[in-house]
Design an enzyme around this catalytic site. Sequence first.
Site, PDB file in Angstrom:
ATOM      1  N   ASN A   1     -24.613  -6.776  11.020  1.00  0.00           N
ATOM      2  CA  ASN A   1     -24.063  -5.567  10.397  1.00  0.00           C
ATOM      3  C   ASN A   1     -24.041  -5.777   8.887  1.00  0.00           C
ATOM      4  O   ASN A   1     -23.838  -6.893   8.425  1.00  0.00           O
ATOM      5  CB  ASN A   1     -22.635  -5.310  10.921  1.00  0.00           C
ATOM      6  CG  ASN A   1     -22.151  -3.902  10.630  1.00  0.00           C
ATOM      7  OD1 ASN A   1     -22.840  -2.929  10.920  1.00  0.00           O
ATOM      8  ND2 ASN A   1     -20.972  -3.781  10.051  1.00  0.00           N
TER       9      ASN A   1
ATOM     10  N   CYS B   1     -24.860  28.905  30.886  1.00  0.00           N
ATOM     11  CA  CYS B   1     -25.699  28.258  31.882  1.00  0.00           C
ATOM     12  C   CYS B   1     -26.515  29.285  32.667  1.00  0.00           C
ATOM     13  O   CYS B   1     -25.969  30.279  33.147  1.00  0.00           O
ATOM     14  CB  CYS B   1     -24.827  27.452  32.834  1.00  0.00           C
ATOM     15  SG  CYS B   1     -25.787  26.594  34.103  1.00  0.00           S
TER      16      CYS B   1
ATOM     17  N   HIS C   1     -21.271   8.129  23.488  1.00  0.00           N
ATOM     18  CA  HIS C   1     -20.852   9.364  22.817  1.00  0.00           C
ATOM     19  C   HIS C   1     -21.830  10.505  23.080  1.00  0.00           C
ATOM     20  O   HIS C   1     -21.865  11.477  22.328  1.00  0.00           O
ATOM     21  CB  HIS C   1     -20.683   9.117  21.312  1.00  0.00           C
ATOM     22  CG  HIS C   1     -19.600   8.104  21.013  1.00  0.00           C
ATOM     23  ND1 HIS C   1     -19.562   7.358  19.853  1.00  0.00           N
ATOM     24  CD2 HIS C   1     -18.519   7.694  21.738  1.00  0.00           C
ATOM     25  CE1 HIS C   1     -18.515   6.545  19.876  1.00  0.00           C
ATOM     26  NE2 HIS C   1     -17.868   6.724  21.009  1.00  0.00           N
TER      27      HIS C   1
HETATM   28 ZN    ZN Z   1     -23.901  25.477  35.016  1.00  0.00          ZN
END
Ligand code: ZN
Length: 248
Positions: free
Chosen positions: A219, A153, A120
Amino acid sequence: MDDCARLSELVSASRRTVVFTGAGMSTESGIPDFRSPGGIWSRMKPIYFDEFVQSEEKRREAWTRTFSGAMRWTGAKPNTGHYAVARLVARGKVTAVITQNVDNLHQESGVPAAQVIELHGNASYATCLDCGLRHELEVLKQSFLGRGEIPRCRDCNGLVKTATISFGQAMPQAAMARASEAALQCDLLIVLGSSLVVYPAAGFPLLAKENGAKLAIVNREPTEQDKFADFVIHDEIGRVMAALSPLD
Ligand code: ZN
């Protein structure tokens, strides 16, 4: 034989172990499970990937959340469980750590980044959605808070986003492929702190099991896959992992 000794035995007998971690791994570091009551998505609405790409307003909202610390995804410290995993990696016992977490705590506990497979993404830095260039949050934060600039960017002017996989965003193909390969090559897969309900991530432990590996699950709560596992313990990860024999 007590539970921890049985897990030690499985680890001892393994030549190639893979660890799979979920939110429960980091709750012991104080990061709330984002899907639980009190978790992030019970307090604010997720911003979907398409909304981020299409709307400047949503991008501003996303970055405001990131830089205000509201997400609480980063800034925590690794816990006993992270360090126990890092020791197994350092000894060559664990070859890869597949994680559903975005908190960078496996790397901070000493696992080389090349051995962490992030399904993720990672919330501790950002990337350009067009060219993939990495951007450090500290730098983006200064221009966002100082001049109100929504990150772009510096190389290609593309949209920049934290390196997490958002709702509605495609799973990262390279990480998925590496996770499959790791699951197929291991002879023991240990699940730490995942309720194994979020697919496709939750498919990797079963893939390993179906391919002949042993499956161990640690868990706090029962999981969907307990019935397939060779070893199950419902307990704190830190306590269980710290009790593994140092010779494993
Ligand atoms: Zn870029």
